[in-house]
Design an enzyme around this catalytic site. Structure first.
Site, mmCIF file in Angstrom:
data_model
loop_
_atom_site.group_PDB
_atom_site.id
_atom_site.type_symbol
_atom_site.label_atom_id
_atom_site.label_comp_id
_atom_site.label_asym_id
_atom_site.label_seq_id
_atom_site.Cartn_x
_atom_site.Cartn_y
_atom_site.Cartn_z
ATOM 1 N N CYS A 2 -1.633 -5.029 7.418
ATOM 2 C CA CYS A 2 -2.356 -6.180 7.608
ATOM 3 C C CYS A 2 -3.467 -5.693 9.072
ATOM 4 O O CYS A 2 -3.760 -4.645 9.421
ATOM 5 C CB CYS A 2 -1.142 -7.044 8.930
ATOM 6 S SG CYS A 2 0.876 -7.040 8.964
ATOM 7 N N ARG A 27 -6.967 -3.635 2.176
ATOM 8 C CA ARG A 27 -5.823 -2.781 2.704
ATOM 9 C C ARG A 27 -4.443 -2.993 2.356
ATOM 10 O O ARG A 27 -3.645 -2.682 2.454
ATOM 11 C CB ARG A 27 -5.647 -3.447 4.248
ATOM 12 C CG ARG A 27 -7.286 -2.529 5.017
ATOM 13 C CD ARG A 27 -7.192 -2.924 6.399
ATOM 14 N NE ARG A 27 -6.389 -3.070 6.530
ATOM 15 C CZ ARG A 27 -5.930 -2.008 8.657
ATOM 16 N NH1 ARG A 27 -7.717 -1.153 8.390
ATOM 17 N NH2 ARG A 27 -5.931 -1.861 9.253
ATOM 18 N N TRP A 73 0.943 -7.964 5.251
ATOM 19 C CA TRP A 73 1.647 -7.364 4.766
ATOM 20 C C TRP A 73 2.974 -7.303 5.047
ATOM 21 O O TRP A 73 3.229 -6.684 6.243
ATOM 22 C CB TRP A 73 0.792 -5.790 4.383
ATOM 23 C CG TRP A 73 1.623 -4.790 3.075
ATOM 24 C CD1 TRP A 73 1.626 -4.910 2.406
ATOM 25 C CD2 TRP A 73 2.847 -4.063 3.613
ATOM 26 N NE1 TRP A 73 2.068 -4.367 1.149
ATOM 27 C CE2 TRP A 73 3.216 -3.737 2.356
ATOM 28 C CE3 TRP A 73 3.509 -3.860 4.607
ATOM 29 C CZ2 TRP A 73 3.721 -2.762 1.456
ATOM 30 C CZ3 TRP A 73 4.546 -2.602 4.467
ATOM 31 C CH2 TRP A 73 4.412 -2.793 3.194
ATOM 32 N N ASN A 99 -0.396 -7.279 13.836
ATOM 33 C CA ASN A 99 -0.346 -5.879 13.451
ATOM 34 C C ASN A 99 1.228 -5.359 13.869
ATOM 35 O O ASN A 99 0.828 -4.725 14.970
ATOM 36 C CB ASN A 99 -1.385 -5.047 13.401
ATOM 37 C CG ASN A 99 -2.627 -5.909 12.390
ATOM 38 O OD1 ASN A 99 -2.362 -7.199 11.657
ATOM 39 N ND2 ASN A 99 -3.942 -5.504 11.731
ATOM 40 N N GLY A 100 2.227 -4.623 12.903
ATOM 41 C CA GLY A 100 2.822 -3.771 13.367
ATOM 42 C C GLY A 100 4.436 -4.359 13.499
ATOM 43 O O GLY A 100 4.615 -5.185 12.868
ATOM 44 N N GLU A 477 0.006 14.230 -9.041
ATOM 45 C CA GLU A 477 -1.224 12.610 -8.561
ATOM 46 C C GLU A 477 -1.108 12.356 -9.521
ATOM 47 O O GLU A 477 -1.207 11.180 -9.000
ATOM 48 C CB GLU A 477 -2.066 13.826 -7.704
ATOM 49 C CG GLU A 477 -3.285 12.954 -7.699
ATOM 50 C CD GLU A 477 -3.582 11.901 -6.045
ATOM 51 O OE1 GLU A 477 -2.105 12.087 -5.967
ATOM 52 O OE2 GLU A 477 -3.868 11.186 -5.947
ATOM 53 N N LYS A 481 -0.824 7.754 -9.730
ATOM 54 C CA LYS A 481 -1.849 6.986 -9.596
ATOM 55 C C LYS A 481 -1.938 6.236 -11.347
ATOM 56 O O LYS A 481 -1.750 5.098 -9.949
ATOM 57 C CB LYS A 481 -3.109 8.153 -10.079
ATOM 58 C CG LYS A 481 -4.230 8.226 -9.256
ATOM 59 C CD LYS A 481 -5.112 7.534 -8.375
ATOM 60 C CE LYS A 481 -4.216 7.497 -7.683
ATOM 61 N NZ LYS A 481 -4.710 8.409 -6.077
ATOM 62 N N GLU A 484 0.874 3.694 -9.634
ATOM 63 C CA GLU A 484 0.584 2.612 -8.315
ATOM 64 C C GLU A 484 0.044 1.428 -9.011
ATOM 65 O O GLU A 484 -0.133 0.418 -8.751
ATOM 66 C CB GLU A 484 0.313 3.216 -7.340
ATOM 67 C CG GLU A 484 -1.075 3.745 -7.042
ATOM 68 C CD GLU A 484 -1.965 4.431 -5.646
ATOM 69 O OE1 GLU A 484 -1.139 3.688 -5.250
ATOM 70 O OE2 GLU A 484 -2.260 5.296 -6.036
ATOM 71 N N HIS A 500 16.108 21.612 -17.182
ATOM 72 C CA HIS A 500 16.642 21.401 -16.267
ATOM 73 C C HIS A 500 17.192 20.362 -16.602
ATOM 74 O O HIS A 500 17.871 19.873 -15.525
ATOM 75 C CB HIS A 500 16.220 22.586 -15.196
ATOM 76 C CG HIS A 500 16.187 24.070 -15.763
ATOM 77 N ND1 HIS A 500 17.397 24.779 -15.510
ATOM 78 C CD2 HIS A 500 15.099 24.227 -15.640
ATOM 79 C CE1 HIS A 500 16.772 25.785 -16.218
ATOM 80 N NE2 HIS A 500 15.565 26.013 -15.557
ATOM 81 N N LYS A 595 -3.737 -0.501 1.561
ATOM 82 C CA LYS A 595 -4.045 0.605 1.692
ATOM 83 C C LYS A 595 -4.254 1.884 3.489
ATOM 84 O O LYS A 595 -3.862 2.411 3.373
ATOM 85 C CB LYS A 595 -5.676 0.471 2.051
ATOM 86 C CG LYS A 595 -7.094 1.347 2.112
ATOM 87 C CD LYS A 595 -6.646 2.191 0.395
ATOM 88 C CE LYS A 595 -8.368 3.636 0.834
ATOM 89 N NZ LYS A 595 -7.873 4.073 -0.776
HETATM 90 O O1 M6R Z 1 -4.182 7.407 4.458
HETATM 91 P P1 M6R Z 1 -3.697 8.320 3.919
HETATM 92 O O2 M6R Z 1 -4.301 9.465 3.253
HETATM 93 O O3 M6R Z 1 -3.059 8.530 5.157
HETATM 94 O O4 M6R Z 1 -2.636 7.673 2.954
HETATM 95 C C1 M6R Z 1 -1.143 7.737 2.157
HETATM 96 C C2 M6R Z 1 -1.036 7.582 1.226
HETATM 97 O O5 M6R Z 1 -0.343 6.187 1.466
HETATM 98 C C3 M6R Z 1 -1.841 7.425 0.042
HETATM 99 O O6 M6R Z 1 -2.810 8.560 -0.051
HETATM 100 C C4 M6R Z 1 -0.976 7.065 -0.861
HETATM 101 O O7 M6R Z 1 -0.178 7.444 -1.315
HETATM 102 C C5 M6R Z 1 -2.686 6.216 -1.879
HETATM 103 N N1 M6R Z 1 -2.923 4.761 -2.100
HETATM 104 C C6 M6R Z 1 -2.378 6.499 -3.402
HETATM 105 O O8 M6R Z 1 -3.829 6.191 -4.439
#
Ligand code: M6R
Length: 600
Positions: A2, A27, A73, A99-100, A477, A481, A484, A500, A595
């Site tokens: 948010c 975000r 959000w 927010n929160g 990673e 990527k 997501e 396994h 974000k």
């Molecule tokens: O801001 P941060 O690095 O703490 O965020 C952690 C994760 O939310 C962030 O890395 C998320 O996994 C990314 N969107 C992945 O691309």
């Protein structure tokens, strides 16, 4: 997650708020709204979906000079127009954005609002109804606001306006980020400085448990107990052009391309004129006086932490553990005698990481935050900060922050090694320079990687990445990527684990992408590729010069073996980008994701 904006001044607030909300789009959100106050006339517009839908629904004739806006959000209640903020009290006198997460909202509703009919399913609406309740019971608005905040459990950043007062925005904060921005004859409120850079670069930090009354001419900060707080603004050192896409179709592509420059920037930031590593002495001392490092992070930052462990242990012989923040909070391992906690977070706002930080600080442990955002919550609250200097990262999928995190961890490892008198057989700064060049040559090969995305990922519903040693961490990673942003079900596996269980998933045509940069496991990972190929997998090998076979699909330019993740991840980022693009996905704003994840 948010986002909040607020404006009080002489200009028309609507455009400023809408522009501010657009800057917060990155975000992640699923609905948005604004409230504008003009001579006791309140205009509230909310829409599910994108800001563009909200903008289309607004009345351009409204010239109010006071307003608040929000991107939501969803946490409590589905993404819908009814649940979108701003929320109003039952007489519509008070209007609020939040927010929160309010953990005790049901209890507050049952105890104090039994006779009020709520219009939404949100925890937020309870806050604004409570303010109205206390005002009816005879409190001033300020006292009602203060009393309401004192009852809330959880996290909040709040901006509230009163229809009967067109010279105030009431602001409160606890655990969720919120700033007041200052200007000549106007002031603003924002959950992220980026949102209001359009009108000011002067921002005032707010601490947990503070409330602020923001007017056209100034702002007054107090604690919830009523003590006055004097705090002036700082200059936000963000170049507004850094948050523009320029000629790029997507922020993600721009940010992938920026990686060589980020590495060069880090070389400047962390190196003195004589080529020695430049680090805060307090950070050096904190590392030297600890007996074990505990890296705490989430998502991509966690993956960078895994590579960091390898660097710190292999280069500097410093025992290091890496933990997922949300797990660590509830399942804390036995700690060493003198732990140093390193929080890795691009945004510096991630609630899961912050919860661990608060917890370990209470226990008196030493803490360091590695973040891209100076002044972020994790940075302010930890004992020390190391900055990533990557420039604002706007795309939800983290790319340049990941490589910056690994680069800074490598610098930390080398510095720790030198402090212990460990002789290194390589010049780390020179090697990082070589990495920057290698990255450049990879980002210049977009056509090759786009074709690879077509060959391997255009019709599949799943994809696997396999690697061994540090390549395995890059596979995690790469899979994150891809999943997501393209929504292809993707997983990263340790090559040795295939037999396994995982190999049962291999079918005719299943894409399996192997990363093979490490000489000590090169033979074994290639055997794993043979095993899955024999079962019908559509295999692809990404190797490195010196370790490559003639028919490997991508051969990365050679870099020092400790630093290979910095380059092997680049084609993986581009692969995810093109796979998402080919599937018409919203690359920069993938569904359901935010974000900055500011709720636990
Ligand atoms: O801001 P941060 O690095 O703490 O965020 C952690 C994760 O939310 C962030 O890395 C998320 O996994 C990314 N969107 C992945 O691309």
């Amino acid at each position: 997650m948010c986002g909040i904006v607020g404006y009080i001044g002489e200009e028309s607030a609507q455009d400023i708020l809408l522009n501010g909300l657009k800057k917060l789009e990155y975000r992640g959100y699923d609905s948005a709204g604004i409230a504008l106050l003009d001579d006791e006339e309140l205009n509230v517009v909310k829409e599910k979906g994108r800001i563009a839908a909200l903008e289309a629904a607004t009345n351009q004739d409204v010239t109010a000079t006071l307003g608040i806006g929000h991107t939501r959000w969803a946490t409590h209640g589905a993404p819908s127009k009814e649940n979108a903020h701003p929320h109003q009290s039952h007489t519509a006198r008070f209007t609020l954005v939040h927010n929160g997460v309010i953990e005790n909202y049901e209890q507050l509703r049952n105890e104090h609002l039994a006779n009020v009919e709520l219009k939404s399913e949100t925890d937020t609406e309870v806050i604004v109804q409570l303010v109205e309740e206390w005002v009816h019971s005879g409190k001033t608005v300020e006292a009602a606001f203060r009393h309401t905040l004192s009852l809330l459990h959880g996290s909040y950043a709040i901006a509230l306006i009163d229809k009967e007062n067109d010279d105030a925005i009431y602001v409160g904060k606890h655990k969720s980020p919120l700033l007041v921005g200052t200007g000549d004859g106007f002031n603003v409120v924002a959950s992220d400085a980026l949102a209001m850079l359009q009108v000011t670069d002067q921002f005032v930090e707010l601490m947990d448990g503070e409330i602020v009354i923001v007017s056209r001419e100034g702002y007054a900060i107090e604690t919830l107990d009523g003590d006055t707080v004097e705090r002036g603004p700082y200059t936000a050192e963000i170049d507004a052009s850094d948050i523009e896409k320029g000629t790029y179709p997507h922020y993600m592509l721009k940010e992938i391309d920026e990686q060589p420059a980020v590495i060069r920037q880090l070389l400047m930031q962390y190196q003195d004129e004589d080529g020695r590593i430049k680090l805060d002495d307090d950070i050096r001392k904190a590392i030297r006086s600890s007996d074990r490092l505990y890296i705490i992070a989430c998502g991509t930052s966690y993956h960078a932490g895994l590579v960091g462990k390898q660097l710190l242990e292999n280069i500097a012989e410093v025992p290091t553990e890496v933990h997922i923040a949300s797990e660590f909070s509830y399942n804390m391992p036995l700690l060493s005698d003198k732990p140093l906690f390193i929080f890795i977070s691009q945004s510096g706002e991630t609630a899961d990481s912050r919860s661990v930080l608060v917890n370990v600080k209470e226990k008196g442990h030493s803490t360091l935050t590695m973040t891209n955002v100076p002044g972020s919550t994790l940075s302010r609250e930890a004992d020390h900060t190391l900055l990533l200097h990557a420039g604002p990262e706007i795309a939800v999928a983290s790319t340049k922050a990941y490589t910056a995190q690994i680069a800074v961890l490598s610098i930390l490892a080398v510095d720790a090694a030198k402090a212990q008198g460990i002789e290194l057989d390589f010049d780390p700064m020179k090697e990082l320079g070589i990495v920057a060049n290698a990255m450049q040559s990879l980002v210049d090969q977009k056509d090759v990687i786009e074709q690879m995305a077509r060959d391997y990922l255009s019709v599949t519903r799943n994809a696997f990445f396999i690697g061994r040693s540090v390549d395995y961490y890059v596979c995690l990673e790469a899979a994150l990527k891809l999943k997501e942003i393209s929504y292809i079900q993707a997983e990263g596996f340790a090559g040795g684990e295939l037999k396994h269980g995982t190999i049962a998933l291999i079918e005719e045509g299943t894409p399996v992408i192997a990363i093979a940069t490490q000489s000590h496991v090169n033979g074994s990972i290639r055997s794993n590729v043979q095993e899955v190929a024999a079962r019908g997998a559509n295999t692809c090998i990404v190797s490195m010069e010196g370790e490559n076979d003639l028919d490997d699909n991508i051969v990365l330019p050679e870099v020092h073996e400790h630093l290979t993740p910095l380059v092997s991840v680049v084609p993986m980022q581009l692969l995810a980008y093109f796979a998402a693009l080919h599937r018409d996905c919203d690359v920069d704003k993938p569904r359901n994701l935010a974000k900055s994840v500011t709720v636990e």
